[in-house]
Design a protein around this motif. Sequence first.
Motif, PDB file in Angstrom:
ATOM      1  N   HIS A 274      40.124  27.907  17.997  1.00 43.45           N
ATOM      2  CA  HIS A 274      41.248  27.524  18.525  1.00 43.45           C
ATOM      3  C   HIS A 274      41.974  27.435  17.818  1.00 43.45           C
ATOM      4  O   HIS A 274      43.379  27.908  18.699  1.00 43.45           O
ATOM      5  CB  HIS A 274      41.065  26.019  17.854  1.00 43.45           C
ATOM      6  N   GLU A 275      42.947  28.380  16.885  1.00 36.34           N
ATOM      7  CA  GLU A 275      43.722  29.120  16.393  1.00 36.34           C
ATOM      8  C   GLU A 275      44.267  30.437  16.684  1.00 36.34           C
ATOM      9  O   GLU A 275      45.427  30.898  16.535  1.00 36.34           O
ATOM     10  CB  GLU A 275      43.787  29.039  14.495  1.00 36.34           C
ATOM     11  N   ARG A 276      43.271  31.185  16.681  1.00 37.05           N
ATOM     12  CA  ARG A 276      43.327  32.492  17.804  1.00 37.05           C
ATOM     13  C   ARG A 276      43.566  32.281  19.228  1.00 37.05           C
ATOM     14  O   ARG A 276      44.391  32.659  19.352  1.00 37.05           O
ATOM     15  CB  ARG A 276      42.130  32.834  18.240  1.00 37.05           C
ATOM     16  N   THR A 277      42.804  30.810  20.036  1.00 36.08           N
ATOM     17  CA  THR A 277      43.349  30.502  21.044  1.00 36.08           C
ATOM     18  C   THR A 277      45.390  30.439  21.551  1.00 36.08           C
ATOM     19  O   THR A 277      45.726  30.132  22.155  1.00 36.08           O
ATOM     20  CB  THR A 277      42.715  29.371  21.713  1.00 36.08           C
ATOM     21  N   ILE A 278      45.198  29.071  20.282  1.00 32.42           N
ATOM     22  CA  ILE A 278      47.302  29.118  20.170  1.00 32.42           C
ATOM     23  C   ILE A 278      47.913  30.426  20.058  1.00 32.42           C
ATOM     24  O   ILE A 278      48.993  30.406  20.215  1.00 32.42           O
ATOM     25  CB  ILE A 278      47.770  27.565  18.766  1.00 32.42           C
ATOM     26  N   ALA A 279      46.974  31.122  18.791  1.00 27.06           N
ATOM     27  CA  ALA A 279      48.430  32.570  18.790  1.00 27.06           C
ATOM     28  C   ALA A 279      48.210  33.087  20.075  1.00 27.06           C
ATOM     29  O   ALA A 279      49.600  34.164  20.653  1.00 27.06           O
ATOM     30  CB  ALA A 279      46.975  32.779  17.707  1.00 27.06           C
ATOM     31  N   ARG A 280      47.329  33.096  20.852  1.00 30.83           N
ATOM     32  CA  ARG A 280      47.473  33.998  22.587  1.00 30.83           C
ATOM     33  C   ARG A 280      48.629  33.712  23.088  1.00 30.83           C
ATOM     34  O   ARG A 280      49.224  34.373  23.740  1.00 30.83           O
ATOM     35  CB  ARG A 280      45.940  34.346  23.169  1.00 30.83           C
ATOM     36  N   VAL A 281      48.773  31.644  23.427  1.00 30.79           N
ATOM     37  CA  VAL A 281      49.994  31.419  23.925  1.00 30.79           C
ATOM     38  C   VAL A 281      50.958  31.600  23.078  1.00 30.79           C
ATOM     39  O   VAL A 281      52.056  31.884  24.148  1.00 30.79           O
ATOM     40  CB  VAL A 281      49.534  29.634  24.251  1.00 30.79           C
ATOM     41  N   TRP A 282      51.516  31.862  22.629  1.00 28.99           N
ATOM     42  CA  TRP A 282      52.830  31.299  21.315  1.00 28.99           C
ATOM     43  C   TRP A 282      52.826  33.148  21.393  1.00 28.99           C
ATOM     44  O   TRP A 282      54.409  33.035  20.900  1.00 28.99           O
ATOM     45  CB  TRP A 282      51.861  31.007  20.217  1.00 28.99           C
ATOM     46  N   GLN A 283      51.861  33.554  21.362  1.00 29.14           N
ATOM     47  CA  GLN A 283      52.731  35.461  21.492  1.00 29.14           C
ATOM     48  C   GLN A 283      53.542  35.068  22.857  1.00 29.14           C
ATOM     49  O   GLN A 283      54.402  36.216  22.238  1.00 29.14           O
ATOM     50  CB  GLN A 283      51.447  35.807  21.411  1.00 29.14           C
ATOM     51  N   HIS A 284      53.306  34.579  24.040  1.00 31.77           N
ATOM     52  CA  HIS A 284      53.993  35.646  25.166  1.00 31.77           C
ATOM     53  C   HIS A 284      54.854  33.948  25.276  1.00 31.77           C
ATOM     54  O   HIS A 284      55.799  34.236  25.562  1.00 31.77           O
ATOM     55  CB  HIS A 284      53.151  35.007  26.184  1.00 31.77           C
ATOM     56  N   THR A 285      54.984  33.005  24.825  1.00 31.77           N
ATOM     57  CA  THR A 285      56.093  31.796  24.593  1.00 31.77           C
ATOM     58  C   THR A 285      57.123  32.169  23.695  1.00 31.77           C
ATOM     59  O   THR A 285      58.127  32.009  24.365  1.00 31.77           O
ATOM     60  CB  THR A 285      55.374  30.404  23.509  1.00 31.77           C
ATOM     61  N   LEU A 286      57.282  32.507  22.710  1.00 28.40           N
ATOM     62  CA  LEU A 286      57.844  33.214  21.642  1.00 28.40           C
ATOM     63  C   LEU A 286      58.760  33.918  22.250  1.00 28.40           C
ATOM     64  O   LEU A 286      59.410  34.458  22.095  1.00 28.40           O
ATOM     65  CB  LEU A 286      57.126  33.951  20.013  1.00 28.40           C
ATOM     66  N   ARG A 287      57.770  35.302  22.700  1.00 25.49           N
ATOM     67  CA  ARG A 287      59.031  36.820  23.356  1.00 25.49           C
ATOM     68  C   ARG A 287      59.219  36.443  24.091  1.00 25.49           C
ATOM     69  O   ARG A 287      60.746  36.525  24.550  1.00 25.49           O
ATOM     70  CB  ARG A 287      57.237  37.328  23.953  1.00 25.49           C
ATOM     71  N   ALA A 288      59.173  35.457  25.508  1.00 26.75           N
ATOM     72  CA  ALA A 288      60.185  34.778  26.755  1.00 26.75           C
ATOM     73  C   ALA A 288      61.115  33.695  25.791  1.00 26.75           C
ATOM     74  O   ALA A 288      62.321  34.345  26.570  1.00 26.75           O
ATOM     75  CB  ALA A 288      59.094  33.947  27.183  1.00 26.75           C
ATOM     76  N   MET A 289      60.909  32.682  24.619  1.00 27.22           N
ATOM     77  CA  MET A 289      61.971  31.851  24.897  1.00 27.22           C
ATOM     78  C   MET A 289      63.011  32.860  23.441  1.00 27.22           C
ATOM     79  O   MET A 289      63.619  33.200  24.398  1.00 27.22           O
ATOM     80  CB  MET A 289      60.866  31.017  23.162  1.00 27.22           C
ATOM     81  N   ASN A 290      62.630  34.308  23.128  1.00 31.00           N
ATOM     82  CA  ASN A 290      64.017  35.166  22.408  1.00 31.00           C
ATOM     83  C   ASN A 290      64.286  35.551  23.198  1.00 31.00           C
ATOM     84  O   ASN A 290      65.928  35.711  23.237  1.00 31.00           O
ATOM     85  CB  ASN A 290      62.909  35.442  21.381  1.00 31.00           C
ATOM     86  N   GLN A 291      63.929  35.705  24.447  1.00 31.49           N
ATOM     87  CA  GLN A 291      64.763  37.290  25.633  1.00 31.49           C
ATOM     88  C   GLN A 291      65.863  35.687  25.486  1.00 31.49           C
ATOM     89  O   GLN A 291      66.608  36.408  26.959  1.00 31.49           O
ATOM     90  CB  GLN A 291      63.611  37.819  26.761  1.00 31.49           C
ATOM     91  N   GLU A 292      65.392  34.735  26.446  1.00 29.27           N
ATOM     92  CA  GLU A 292      66.158  33.922  27.205  1.00 29.27           C
ATOM     93  C   GLU A 292      67.091  33.108  26.442  1.00 29.27           C
ATOM     94  O   GLU A 292      68.476  33.133  26.809  1.00 29.27           O
ATOM     95  CB  GLU A 292      65.206  33.104  27.574  1.00 29.27           C
ATOM     96  N   ASN A 293      66.419  32.517  25.548  1.00 30.70           N
ATOM     97  CA  ASN A 293      67.884  32.025  24.154  1.00 30.70           C
ATOM     98  C   ASN A 293      67.540  32.042  22.856  1.00 30.70           C
ATOM     99  O   ASN A 293      66.374  31.453  22.130  1.00 30.70           O
ATOM    100  CB  ASN A 293      68.193  30.549  24.816  1.00 30.70           C
ATOM    101  N   PRO A 294      68.194  33.317  22.418  1.00 31.56           N
ATOM    102  CA  PRO A 294      67.788  33.074  20.780  1.00 31.56           C
ATOM    103  C   PRO A 294      68.088  32.596  19.615  1.00 31.56           C
ATOM    104  O   PRO A 294      67.433  32.768  18.780  1.00 31.56           O
ATOM    105  CB  PRO A 294      68.807  35.051  20.471  1.00 31.56           C
TER     106      PRO A 294
END
Length: 333
Positions: A236-256
């Motif tokens: 379960h936590e690995r699944t959340i980590a996969r999702v957040w891996q992309h979320t954090l990257r996109a969030m930082n690109q749009e608005n640090p």
Amino acid sequence: MVRLPEARDRAFVGRRGELDRLHHTLGPGGRDHLMVQVVNGLGGVGKSALALEYARKHREAYQPVLWIPAETPMSITTALAALADDLHPLLRQADASLAERANWAKGWLQCHTGWLLILDNAGDPSDLDGLLGPLDSGHVLITTRHAGGWDRLAGRLALDVLPEDAAVELLGALVEGETQAGDLSGLAAELGCLPLALEQAAAYLNQVQIDVDRYLSMLREAPGEAFATTARRGEHERTIARVWQHTLRAMNQENPHATHLLRVLAWFAPDNLPRTLLAPIREDTSKPSRHWLRRMLGWTLPYARRRLVQRIDWVRRALTPDVGHTRHWILRI
């Protein structure tokens, strides 16, 4: 009097059988003696959401209804003191201490029936002995990630992930725009029908505005980083980590700035914070914290905010590459 978390802005689907079981256990027939029910399950399966849905559906049958964050004995004491403030405001005016007000609330619960307590995210069962031990009436619903130690206190309902049809329904309710049921079914299966992962994936899709197939490809392209950094964690936590891996990257690109705000909030308890407390972290005063907060919350959903980043070490480490810098801003707050 009903003290529940803020109005829900997420969908609640499925769980009819679980809600019926809770109602059977905590139904109106047992109001004259203490009834305790535990809902346990891994992080992200929707324990708090189930408890909240039960409380909202049946709140007319109880007085009062009280939601208590139960992560620590102090959080329980604070919530009980708040109940005393509501029921007997003169206690606070008389400068009664937090512990004194909490003890008064315990005494009130012992002397009354017809109330419902939801103890959310409880840890060690022994932390609840001081509250539950003296009680002989009322209803208590406990959510916890821990399966052991509850049998002496209560019946236990083990909560699992959503059935696939309910997971697809949840995605359909959360993802904006036109989507195909087949695409959503594939995404639900990829994320193991885990409600928290589904909610966060829907937030990503709504923010980035890409189709489900493209997002699925992204999830499958490079899972190695998430798997490596959560090797000691469960699926379960690995699944959340996969999702957040992309979320954090996109969030930082749009608005640090939004990422910086989330990085700081990750180290606070999952409780309400006055927005004014965030003022010290506005490095660029031309961009007020209200804007950063709005953008950051746009990437998350109600049950995927600070509690998520606190529960998963991978997310916290990813959010905080420079611990010293983050500590500087935390201390300023």
